[in-house]
Design a protein around this motif. Structure first.
Motif, PDB file in Angstrom:
ATOM      1  N   ALA A 260       0.809  -1.219   0.000  1.00  0.00           N
ATOM      2  CA  ALA A 260       0.000   0.000   0.000  1.00  0.00           C
ATOM      3  C   ALA A 260       0.845   1.275   0.000  1.00  0.00           C
ATOM      4  O   ALA A 260       0.390   2.329  -0.469  1.00  0.00           O
ATOM      5  CB  ALA A 260      -0.944  -0.004   1.200  1.00  0.00           C
ATOM      6  N   GLU A 261       2.071   1.239   0.519  1.00  0.00           N
ATOM      7  CA  GLU A 261       2.882   2.465   0.620  1.00  0.00           C
ATOM      8  C   GLU A 261       3.454   2.913  -0.718  1.00  0.00           C
ATOM      9  O   GLU A 261       3.962   4.022  -0.842  1.00  0.00           O
ATOM     10  CB  GLU A 261       4.010   2.278   1.632  1.00  0.00           C
ATOM     11  N   TRP A 262       3.381   2.060  -1.749  1.00  0.00           N
ATOM     12  CA  TRP A 262       3.873   2.437  -3.072  1.00  0.00           C
ATOM     13  C   TRP A 262       2.697   2.808  -3.984  1.00  0.00           C
ATOM     14  O   TRP A 262       1.594   2.278  -3.828  1.00  0.00           O
ATOM     15  CB  TRP A 262       4.662   1.281  -3.708  1.00  0.00           C
ATOM     16  N   ASN A 263       2.956   3.679  -4.926  1.00  0.00           N
ATOM     17  CA  ASN A 263       1.924   4.103  -5.878  1.00  0.00           C
ATOM     18  C   ASN A 263       1.855   3.087  -7.024  1.00  0.00           C
ATOM     19  O   ASN A 263       2.491   3.249  -8.059  1.00  0.00           O
ATOM     20  CB  ASN A 263       2.249   5.504  -6.421  1.00  0.00           C
ATOM     21  N   LEU A 264       1.080   2.029  -6.799  1.00  0.00           N
ATOM     22  CA  LEU A 264       1.047   0.899  -7.721  1.00  0.00           C
ATOM     23  C   LEU A 264      -0.314   0.756  -8.382  1.00  0.00           C
ATOM     24  O   LEU A 264      -1.352   1.083  -7.794  1.00  0.00           O
ATOM     25  CB  LEU A 264       1.372  -0.404  -6.977  1.00  0.00           C
ATOM     26  N   GLN A 265      -0.292   0.248  -9.613  1.00  0.00           N
ATOM     27  CA  GLN A 265      -1.517  -0.078 -10.327  1.00  0.00           C
ATOM     28  C   GLN A 265      -1.330  -1.394 -11.065  1.00  0.00           C
ATOM     29  O   GLN A 265      -0.250  -1.649 -11.619  1.00  0.00           O
ATOM     30  CB  GLN A 265      -1.871   1.011 -11.349  1.00  0.00           C
ATOM     31  N   LEU A 266      -2.378  -2.183 -11.077  1.00  0.00           N
ATOM     32  CA  LEU A 266      -2.374  -3.404 -11.878  1.00  0.00           C
ATOM     33  C   LEU A 266      -2.888  -3.079 -13.271  1.00  0.00           C
ATOM     34  O   LEU A 266      -3.909  -2.408 -13.426  1.00  0.00           O
ATOM     35  CB  LEU A 266      -3.259  -4.485 -11.240  1.00  0.00           C
ATOM     36  N   LYS A 267      -2.182  -3.558 -14.284  1.00  0.00           N
ATOM     37  CA  LYS A 267      -2.556  -3.318 -15.674  1.00  0.00           C
ATOM     38  C   LYS A 267      -2.599  -4.646 -16.418  1.00  0.00           C
ATOM     39  O   LYS A 267      -2.131  -5.669 -15.917  1.00  0.00           O
ATOM     40  CB  LYS A 267      -1.526  -2.378 -16.344  1.00  0.00           C
ATOM     41  N   ALA A 268      -3.137  -4.592 -17.629  1.00  0.00           N
ATOM     42  CA  ALA A 268      -3.162  -5.755 -18.525  1.00  0.00           C
ATOM     43  C   ALA A 268      -3.775  -6.977 -17.848  1.00  0.00           C
ATOM     44  O   ALA A 268      -3.213  -8.078 -17.883  1.00  0.00           O
ATOM     45  CB  ALA A 268      -1.760  -6.065 -19.049  1.00  0.00           C
ATOM     46  N   GLY A 269      -4.926  -6.764 -17.193  1.00  0.00           N
ATOM     47  CA  GLY A 269      -5.612  -7.882 -16.564  1.00  0.00           C
ATOM     48  C   GLY A 269      -4.861  -8.509 -15.414  1.00  0.00           C
ATOM     49  O   GLY A 269      -5.020  -9.702 -15.129  1.00  0.00           O
ATOM     50  N   GLY A 270      -4.037  -7.709 -14.743  1.00  0.00           N
ATOM     51  CA  GLY A 270      -3.274  -8.215 -13.604  1.00  0.00           C
ATOM     52  C   GLY A 270      -1.920  -8.775 -13.968  1.00  0.00           C
ATOM     53  O   GLY A 270      -1.156  -9.205 -13.097  1.00  0.00           O
ATOM     54  N   ALA A 271      -1.575  -8.738 -15.267  1.00  0.00           N
ATOM     55  CA  ALA A 271      -0.298  -9.300 -15.717  1.00  0.00           C
ATOM     56  C   ALA A 271       0.853  -8.310 -15.578  1.00  0.00           C
ATOM     57  O   ALA A 271       2.027  -8.696 -15.652  1.00  0.00           O
ATOM     58  CB  ALA A 271      -0.404  -9.766 -17.161  1.00  0.00           C
ATOM     59  N   GLU A 272       0.521  -7.018 -15.383  1.00  0.00           N
ATOM     60  CA  GLU A 272       1.556  -5.998 -15.257  1.00  0.00           C
ATOM     61  C   GLU A 272       1.325  -5.190 -13.982  1.00  0.00           C
ATOM     62  O   GLU A 272       0.186  -4.872 -13.629  1.00  0.00           O
ATOM     63  CB  GLU A 272       1.553  -5.048 -16.452  1.00  0.00           C
TER      64      GLU A 272
END
Length: 326
Positions: A260-272
């Motif tokens: 949670a402390e990083w600015n993360l996003q899941l892309k490409a259906g969770g593959a990225e």
């Protein structure tokens, strides 16, 4: 470089302002506030790109500087000449290529360009007009009536008309809107050549890549306000972010709470997994992120980084302004 518009070395960029706009406003009879207190200094010899969504006020600003629209308040000086009090002297410094293709359909290319030169009181100069038409690939069409030309050729004629009186400043309002890729490239080459010859270029564009390719400085307009004017490189450095993209070995359904402390996003259906970080920060946080991923057993096949483009920055700025207005 276009030879027809070569200028003496004395007109090269000296760092001084060739256009000064102070507290410029425009409110139409309908009540629409098209411009709200615009302050802008345009340097001699630069290429300034004005970016903004439809209705932002770009064309209104250009129209006021070119003497087509009367401001509600504020001042505009063109090479020291007030655009209202000394209209003729100010306007003689400017060439304008408007968005609309408006010219005499029944005239020939040669006649319409020559006539435009005469409108500014310039003496006939057939050699100059010939070279101008050659530079714009219009020489073979010089005796052709405007109505028989393609849209791209008509756009070139508009540019020739704007340059016919050898102005020191050229405004290009959406110069490549609706033209083909080849003409866009030709236009870019022409604009660079004009700048090299000493002409100051101000262009409005919807094409972010156009501004990124050619401009020295970028101005962003939104809802009649000039949000910022920055050197292109400084803008990219100051507001740009980088994205680290990890191609995961196994897709993730959701981000673990431990990340949670990083600015993360899941892309490409969770593959990225994409991590955005500030290029100005002393530490990117990448090392700590990779260690945490390893501790959590999250494996990846590949990773790559990408710098924010000017388009990313533009969208972010306008979005922030819209959010602040709510």
């Amino acid at each position: 470089m276009p030879r027809a518009i070569d200028r003496p070395a004395a007109q090269a960029d000296d760092g001084a302002s060739v256009i000064s706009v102070a507290q410029l406003t425009k409110t139409y009879a309908s009540g629409l506030a098209a411009l709200k207190g615009i302050d802008l200094e345009i340097r001699r010899g630069e290429i300034l790109a004005l970016l903004g969504p439809n209705g932002a006020g770009k064309t209104t600003l250009i129209s006021i500087v070119c003497g087509i629209v009367t401001p509600s308040s504020g001042t505009v000086l063109v090479d020291g000449h007030d655009i209202l009090k000394d209209y003729r002297a100010a306007r003689s410094k400017i060439g304008l290529v408007p968005q609309e293709l408006s010219t005499d359909s029944f005239e020939t290319v040669w006649n319409t360009v020559s006539f435009s030169r005469g409108l500014f009181g310039r003496a006939p100069d057939p050699a100059f007009i010939e070279q101008l038409l050659r530079d714009l690939s219009l020489w073979d069409k010089r005796n052709t009536k405007i109505m028989l030309l393609s849209g791209g050729m008509k756009r070139r004629v508009m540019i020739a008309k704007a340059l016919s009186h050898q102005p020191e400043i050229l405004f290009l309002d959406e110069p490549t809107a609706g033209v083909d890729v080849e003409l866009r490239r030709d236009m870019w080459t022409l604009v660079r050549g004009l700048r090299e010859s000493g002409v100051t270029i101000i262009l409005t564009t919807h094409y972010i890549d156009e501004a990124e390719e050619m401009a020295d400085r970028i101005g962003v307009i939104s809802k009649g306000e000039l949000i910022l004017v920055e050197e292109k490189g400084a803008l990219m450095k100051k507001l740009g972010k980088k994205q680290l993209t990890l191609n995961l070995s196994r897709p993730m359904a959701a981000l673990p709470p431990e990340l949670a402390e990083w600015n993360l996003q899941l892309k490409a259906g969770g593959a990225e997994l994409e991590y955005s970080f500030d290029t100005k920060a002393e530490r990117s946080g990448i090392d700590a992120l990779l260690r945490r991923l390893s501790e959590l057993g999250v494996e990846f096949k590949d990773l790559n980084t990408r710098q924010s483009s000017l388009e990313d920055i533009f969208v972010s700025l306008v979005s922030e302004r819209k959010g602040a207005a709510r």
